[in-house]
Scaffold this motif. Structure first.
Motif, PDB file in Angstrom:
ATOM      1  N   PRO A   1       0.446  -1.155   0.385  1.00  0.00           N
ATOM      2  CA  PRO A   1       0.288   0.111  -0.235  1.00  0.00           C
ATOM      3  C   PRO A   1       0.901   1.238  -0.174  1.00  0.00           C
ATOM      4  O   PRO A   1       2.015   1.538   0.466  1.00  0.00           O
ATOM      5  CB  PRO A   1      -0.822  -0.384   1.332  1.00  0.00           C
ATOM      6  CG  PRO A   1       0.417  -0.833   2.470  1.00  0.00           C
ATOM      7  CD  PRO A   1       0.883  -1.893   1.135  1.00  0.00           C
TER       8      PRO A   1
ATOM      9  N   THR B   1      -0.121   4.404   1.537  1.00  0.00           N
ATOM     10  CA  THR B   1      -0.027   4.760   2.468  1.00  0.00           C
ATOM     11  C   THR B   1      -0.417   3.808   3.930  1.00  0.00           C
ATOM     12  O   THR B   1      -1.246   3.020   3.170  1.00  0.00           O
ATOM     13  CB  THR B   1      -1.111   6.278   2.290  1.00  0.00           C
ATOM     14  OG1 THR B   1      -1.442   5.926   2.419  1.00  0.00           O
ATOM     15  CG2 THR B   1      -0.564   7.313   1.487  1.00  0.00           C
TER      16      THR B   1
ATOM     17  N   ASP C   1      -4.463   3.578   3.050  1.00  0.00           N
ATOM     18  CA  ASP C   1      -4.519   2.289   1.822  1.00  0.00           C
ATOM     19  C   ASP C   1      -4.017   0.564   2.360  1.00  0.00           C
ATOM     20  O   ASP C   1      -4.514  -0.091   1.856  1.00  0.00           O
ATOM     21  CB  ASP C   1      -3.377   2.381   1.193  1.00  0.00           C
ATOM     22  CG  ASP C   1      -4.281   3.543   0.330  1.00  0.00           C
ATOM     23  OD1 ASP C   1      -4.738   4.008  -0.343  1.00  0.00           O
ATOM     24  OD2 ASP C   1      -2.874   4.229  -0.438  1.00  0.00           O
TER      25      ASP C   1
ATOM     26  N   GLU D   1      -5.538  -1.217   5.014  1.00  0.00           N
ATOM     27  CA  GLU D   1      -6.519  -1.679   5.910  1.00  0.00           C
ATOM     28  C   GLU D   1      -6.978  -1.929   4.075  1.00  0.00           C
ATOM     29  O   GLU D   1      -7.568  -3.959   4.524  1.00  0.00           O
ATOM     30  CB  GLU D   1      -7.970  -1.293   5.954  1.00  0.00           C
ATOM     31  CG  GLU D   1      -9.036  -2.123   6.676  1.00  0.00           C
ATOM     32  CD  GLU D   1     -10.041  -0.970   7.341  1.00  0.00           C
ATOM     33  OE1 GLU D   1     -11.375  -1.697   7.498  1.00  0.00           O
ATOM     34  OE2 GLU D   1      -9.915   0.381   7.799  1.00  0.00           O
ATOM     35  N   ALA D   2      -7.280  -1.925   3.594  1.00  0.00           N
ATOM     36  CA  ALA D   2      -8.039  -2.577   1.686  1.00  0.00           C
ATOM     37  C   ALA D   2      -6.833  -3.445   1.426  1.00  0.00           C
ATOM     38  O   ALA D   2      -6.849  -4.736   0.825  1.00  0.00           O
ATOM     39  CB  ALA D   2      -7.862  -1.356   1.023  1.00  0.00           C
ATOM     40  N   HIS D   3      -5.577  -2.948   1.076  1.00  0.00           N
ATOM     41  CA  HIS D   3      -4.845  -3.867   1.175  1.00  0.00           C
ATOM     42  C   HIS D   3      -4.520  -5.390   2.339  1.00  0.00           C
ATOM     43  O   HIS D   3      -4.271  -6.433   1.328  1.00  0.00           O
ATOM     44  CB  HIS D   3      -3.050  -3.213   1.378  1.00  0.00           C
ATOM     45  CG  HIS D   3      -2.299  -4.455   1.161  1.00  0.00           C
ATOM     46  ND1 HIS D   3      -1.371  -5.202   1.784  1.00  0.00           N
ATOM     47  CD2 HIS D   3      -1.089  -4.720   0.049  1.00  0.00           C
ATOM     48  CE1 HIS D   3      -0.388  -5.113   1.401  1.00  0.00           C
ATOM     49  NE2 HIS D   3      -0.240  -5.164   0.061  1.00  0.00           N
TER      50      HIS D   3
ATOM     51  N   THR E   1      -7.012  -4.502  -5.969  1.00  0.00           N
ATOM     52  CA  THR E   1      -7.567  -3.210  -6.612  1.00  0.00           C
ATOM     53  C   THR E   1      -8.517  -2.922  -5.107  1.00  0.00           C
ATOM     54  O   THR E   1      -8.123  -3.687  -3.861  1.00  0.00           O
ATOM     55  CB  THR E   1      -8.147  -3.440  -7.249  1.00  0.00           C
ATOM     56  OG1 THR E   1      -9.603  -3.895  -6.986  1.00  0.00           O
ATOM     57  CG2 THR E   1      -7.409  -3.568  -8.910  1.00  0.00           C
TER      58      THR E   1
ATOM     59  N   TYR F   1      -7.704   0.011  -3.118  1.00  0.00           N
ATOM     60  CA  TYR F   1      -6.121   1.126  -2.626  1.00  0.00           C
ATOM     61  C   TYR F   1      -4.768   1.564  -3.732  1.00  0.00           C
ATOM     62  O   TYR F   1      -4.987   0.837  -5.016  1.00  0.00           O
ATOM     63  CB  TYR F   1      -5.418  -0.220  -1.719  1.00  0.00           C
ATOM     64  CG  TYR F   1      -4.953  -0.894  -1.961  1.00  0.00           C
ATOM     65  CD1 TYR F   1      -3.074  -0.906  -2.036  1.00  0.00           C
ATOM     66  CD2 TYR F   1      -4.993  -2.433  -2.727  1.00  0.00           C
ATOM     67  CE1 TYR F   1      -2.831  -1.786  -2.528  1.00  0.00           C
ATOM     68  CE2 TYR F   1      -3.946  -3.388  -2.547  1.00  0.00           C
ATOM     69  CZ  TYR F   1      -2.873  -2.911  -2.946  1.00  0.00           C
ATOM     70  OH  TYR F   1      -1.627  -4.516  -3.717  1.00  0.00           O
ATOM     71  N   ARG F   2      -4.372   2.257  -3.176  1.00  0.00           N
ATOM     72  CA  ARG F   2      -3.199   3.370  -4.371  1.00  0.00           C
ATOM     73  C   ARG F   2      -2.142   1.902  -3.495  1.00  0.00           C
ATOM     74  O   ARG F   2      -1.554   2.458  -2.064  1.00  0.00           O
ATOM     75  CB  ARG F   2      -2.819   4.304  -3.716  1.00  0.00           C
ATOM     76  CG  ARG F   2      -4.333   5.472  -4.427  1.00  0.00           C
ATOM     77  CD  ARG F   2      -4.074   6.560  -4.168  1.00  0.00           C
ATOM     78  NE  ARG F   2      -3.903   6.722  -2.354  1.00  0.00           N
ATOM     79  CZ  ARG F   2      -2.793   7.739  -1.962  1.00  0.00           C
ATOM     80  NH1 ARG F   2      -2.617   8.509  -2.672  1.00  0.00           N
ATOM     81  NH2 ARG F   2      -3.235   7.831  -0.346  1.00  0.00           N
ATOM     82  N   ALA F   3      -1.559   1.621  -4.208  1.00  0.00           N
ATOM     83  CA  ALA F   3      -0.241   0.706  -4.594  1.00  0.00           C
ATOM     84  C   ALA F   3       1.064   1.559  -4.634  1.00  0.00           C
ATOM     85  O   ALA F   3       1.167   2.991  -4.563  1.00  0.00           O
ATOM     86  CB  ALA F   3      -0.395  -0.419  -5.395  1.00  0.00           C
ATOM     87  N   TRP F   4       2.200   1.201  -3.652  1.00  0.00           N
ATOM     88  CA  TRP F   4       3.407   2.101  -4.017  1.00  0.00           C
ATOM     89  C   TRP F   4       3.934   1.905  -5.078  1.00  0.00           C
ATOM     90  O   TRP F   4       4.165   1.203  -6.146  1.00  0.00           O
ATOM     91  CB  TRP F   4       4.757   1.612  -2.458  1.00  0.00           C
ATOM     92  CG  TRP F   4       5.822   1.442  -2.805  1.00  0.00           C
ATOM     93  CD1 TRP F   4       6.743   1.420  -3.012  1.00  0.00           C
ATOM     94  CD2 TRP F   4       5.923   3.028  -1.545  1.00  0.00           C
ATOM     95  NE1 TRP F   4       8.045   2.582  -2.998  1.00  0.00           N
ATOM     96  CE2 TRP F   4       7.119   3.339  -1.339  1.00  0.00           C
ATOM     97  CE3 TRP F   4       5.060   3.209  -0.477  1.00  0.00           C
ATOM     98  CZ2 TRP F   4       7.563   4.268  -1.622  1.00  0.00           C
ATOM     99  CZ3 TRP F   4       6.029   4.456   0.069  1.00  0.00           C
ATOM    100  CH2 TRP F   4       7.479   4.691  -0.608  1.00  0.00           C
TER     101      TRP F   4
END
Length: 91
Positions: free
Chosen positions: A28, A30, A33, A35-37, A82, A84-87
């Motif tokens: 994730p 941040t 993100d 929790e979703a990850h 998907t 979440y924003r990925a690193w």
């Protein structure tokens, strides 16, 4: 004694590749993100464990490694990494 055949090295390698695909998802970006990850990774890990349990059960996988590999691929498609924003993704 069963008359099933042992899985080939290629079949096992394919299963291992799908296991890696299941667990090697982007980190994730941040804390928000995470929790979703974690949910995505948890779902994918659960299906991976089920698949490995089938293949490694004492009497062998009655449906075969190829079937179990396909099963895992289908479950992964249902739980894509998907939501979440990925690193490394752009802002």
């Amino acid at each position: 004694m069963t008359d099933r055949t042992e899985p080939t090295a290629g079949e096992l390698r394919e299963l291992l590749a799908v296991v890696l695909e299941a667990l090697d998802i982007p980190y994730p970006a941040t804390v928000g993100d995470a929790e979703a990850h974690g949910k995505v990774l948890s779902d994918r890990a659960m299906h991976t464990v089920i698949s490995l349990q089938r293949v490694l059960q004492e009497d062998g996988d009655p449906l075969g490694v190829e079937w179990t590999t396909s099963y895992l691929r289908e479950r992964l498609a249902e739980h894509p990494p998907t939501g979440y924003r990925a690193w490394g993704e752009g802002r």
